[in-house]
Scaffold this active site. Structure first.
Site, PDB file in Angstrom:
ATOM      1  N   HIS A  78      52.762  58.462   4.920  1.00  0.00           N
ATOM      2  CA  HIS A  78      52.426  58.382   6.342  1.00  0.00           C
ATOM      3  C   HIS A  78      53.407  59.239   7.133  1.00  0.00           C
ATOM      4  O   HIS A  78      54.617  59.183   6.905  1.00  0.00           O
ATOM      5  CB  HIS A  78      52.494  56.930   6.819  1.00  0.00           C
ATOM      6  CG  HIS A  78      52.347  56.765   8.299  1.00  0.00           C
ATOM      7  ND1 HIS A  78      53.407  56.518   9.143  1.00  0.00           N
ATOM      8  CD2 HIS A  78      51.247  56.834   9.097  1.00  0.00           C
ATOM      9  CE1 HIS A  78      52.984  56.420  10.388  1.00  0.00           C
ATOM     10  NE2 HIS A  78      51.672  56.605  10.387  1.00  0.00           N
ATOM     11  N   HIS A  91      55.068  64.304  15.600  1.00  0.00           N
ATOM     12  CA  HIS A  91      54.470  63.033  16.000  1.00  0.00           C
ATOM     13  C   HIS A  91      54.263  63.085  17.505  1.00  0.00           C
ATOM     14  O   HIS A  91      55.209  62.999  18.274  1.00  0.00           O
ATOM     15  CB  HIS A  91      55.387  61.878  15.604  1.00  0.00           C
ATOM     16  CG  HIS A  91      54.681  60.558  15.584  1.00  0.00           C
ATOM     17  ND1 HIS A  91      55.343  59.363  15.570  1.00  0.00           N
ATOM     18  CD2 HIS A  91      53.358  60.256  15.556  1.00  0.00           C
ATOM     19  CE1 HIS A  91      54.473  58.382  15.552  1.00  0.00           C
ATOM     20  NE2 HIS A  91      53.262  58.897  15.541  1.00  0.00           N
TER      21      HIS A  91
END
Length: 583
Positions: free
Chosen positions: A127, A173
């Site tokens: 992830h 991110h």
């Protein structure tokens, strides 16, 4: 003590050395039984011992009995500088059993059927694979990707965003303070390290926040970087996923098709200089309880798409980019029941956050299992895990989820379980799902109260090697450590349990000789948990090693168990001697 006018104080500092205890009684008994004379053991006698005590299917050791003897004898000659007979003494036999290289607890080769569709396998999944630390402010880099691939991870996640000038692609991110890394650096790293640990396919999941021109640029970068390594399906939608065997040394792309993406010019999510600081997470294909995309999600999600359409912005389209996509991610519009619908003519990937899976498991458990028989289900950490912690993976595997996405840069017990699961099948990154999760006749009910199928008996004999891996004062400043071992099962809820040995005071080579039995209702998904600690009353106990092993892969008999640090890296010397028996 007072001497004249002077007070004399004596301070005693305890000196300690690591002593080598005698072999366990079971080892001595086995040596006496199979050596014949109780003095030397030949290769033929060692082979008979392995046949009788190590399961009979231990082909590597059975065929290598001669090599094992030669290797141990050669080591002894080197140490003793003398020539000995080509056979084993009791000490040599003990050294063999206590060798993590010669006598490991599980096989190191791929041995499962690799010719079923990808949906039939649990797949080692990362992830936010590019992050070096926490989810809010750490750097993005290709280095965590390289580390994950070297460990055997097969699914790498990249979040794609336009750079500040909107002429190139950054990986970061979104809407956080994480610094970016250029997409090309990530692609080059994947190409170089994809098949270092395993020849089986690497899947790159894109979380795409790009305009159509940048999608076309991604397509060019991907095709030029990977070339013939890239698997592109001939049709828009696959009716069945290919097999790991057919996809050896291939790279697949999985993301949402561009027809579902939108221009996001009015959404300030592309500039690294103007990013808002709040944590958002995954998923062009993520589902939330109201049937739409999750609130506060990234700019490709449905709430933003609706807003853009109201403003008159046109959906983007990049047909070249679309052709790259091997596994389509789809976003449901009508809630979870619709999301879990199995379609005869196509397969797809669906993502759920960990808490969404928990609710799905509660209300639609068998629907989830049925969906995963053909389709791919990906689970990812909830947005509050800003420290890159992880969740418990067993509920995901019990429902057939193939991609249980973990923050590989973190550490902790959940990640130890993940490492343990994928030690199976030669650590190739693909583990065949149990037959009961793939049954066409009867859908497995994860809630069912199942009786034990078998029991695992575990005996912990002793431990050694810490004096070589740690400073003498690491555990206790003035005395040897006081070790104890915790051992138990992580698996179906009925199987979960932890037990512990007694504390062995003041010993670098503790001898426990304690036995434990664990009834198992779902042994196919059970993991054996092992932890060693130094007891420090009243202070917190000191960690001294851990390992998780898939129960289904355990080889019976007396085995050497290597120990790992908190991050999952194996110590050079610290290990346990244990025995496994299924009853």
């Amino acid at each position: 003590m007072v001497m004249g006018n002077y007070r004399v104080c004596y301070c005693f500092i305890r000196k300690f050395k690591a002593t080598q205890p005698d072999p366990p009684a079971d080892v001595i008994s086995a040596f006496n039984k199979y050596s014949g004379d109780g003095i030397r053991m030949t290769a033929d006698q060692l082979r008979r011992f392995l046949e009788d005590n190590h399961g009979g299917d231990d082909a590597d050791l059975l065929s290598d009995a001669e090599r094992i003897v030669d290797q141990i004898v050669s080591k002894r000659k080197l140490l003793e500088r003398s020539i000995s007979r080509r056979s084993l003494s009791l000490e040599d036999f003990h050294d063999f059993l206590f060798s993590t290289e010669l006598n490991p607890p599980i096989r190191s080769q791929v041995h499962q059927d690799m010719t079923a569709p990808l949906s039939h396998y649990f797949i080692y999944t990362g992830h936010n694979s590019y992050l070096t630390g926490n989810q809010l402010s750490s750097s993005s880099s290709e280095k965590p990707i390289i580390k994950a691939l070297k460990r055997g991870v097969r699914v790498i996640e990249l979040d794609l965003w336009p750079n500040s000038s909107k002429d190139d692609i950054h990986v970061l991110h979104g809407r956080t303070l994480t610094s970016p890394v250029n997409l090309m650096e990530c692609l080059k790293a994947i190409k170089e390290y994809a098949f270092v640990a395993s020849p089986y396919p690497v899947i790159i999941t894109f979380e795409d926040h790009l305009t159509s021109d940048l999608q076309a640029k991604v397509a060019k970068m991907v095709t030029e970087t990977f070339g013939s390594m890239l698997f592109s399906p001939e049709s828009d939608n696959l009716e069945e996923l290919p097999t790991p065997e057919n996809l050896k040394n291939r790279i697949l792309i999985s993301t949402k098709p561009p027809k579902e993406c939108v221009e996001a010019e009015d959404v300030k999510c592309s500039s690294s200089e103007k990013r808002q600081v709040f944590y958002v997470d995954d998923g062009d294909d993520a589902w939330s309880e109201d049937g739409s995309s999750k609130s506060g999600s990234d700019c490709s999600d449905q709430d933003v798409e609706t807003e853009d359409l109201l403003k008159g912005n046109k959906p983007s389209s990049s047909p070249v980019y679309k052709k790259l996509i091997a596994i389509h991610a789809g976003k449901p519009k009508k809630g979870l029941k619709d999301a879990l619908k199995v379609e005869k003519d196509k397969v797809r990937r669906l993502s759920l956050a960990e808490q969404a899976l928990e609710k799905a498991a509660e209300n639609h458990g068998q629907d989830v299992v049925r969906f995963t028989e053909k389709n791919i289900l990906r689970i990812y950490p909830k947005g509050t895990r800003i420290t890159s912690s992880n969740y418990k993976p067993l509920i995901c595997w019990l429902h057939g989820a193939q991609m249980v996405a973990f923050n590989m840069q973190g550490y902790g017990r959940s990640l130890w379980l993940m490492h343990g699961m994928f030690r199976a099948n030669g650590n190739c990154g693909y583990v065949k799902k149990p037959d009961f999760l793939m049954s066409k006749n009867e859908v497995f009910d994860p809630k069912a109260k199942l009786p034990p199928k078998t029991s695992l008996k575990v005996k912990i004999y002793m431990g050694d090697g810490w004096h070589l891996d740690f400073k003498k004062s690491h555990f206790d400043k003035y005395s040897p450590p006081d070790f104890y071992t915790r051992v138990g099962i992580a698996g179906a809820s009925v199987d979960n349990i932890m037990k512990r040995t007694k504390i062995k005071d003041d010993s670098w080579t503790p001898v426990w000789n304690e036995e434990f039995t664990f009834p198992l209702a779902v042994p196919e998904l059970a993991l054996l948990r092992i932890e060693v600690h130094d007891s420090n009353v009243p202070e917190k106990d000191t960690f001294a090693g851990q390992l998780c092993l898939p129960v289904s892969e355990l080889r019976p008999g007396i085995r050497a168990i290597p120990l790992c640090n908190r991050k999952g890296d194996q110590y050079a010397s610290a290990r346990l001697l244990m025995r496994f028996e299924f009853i």
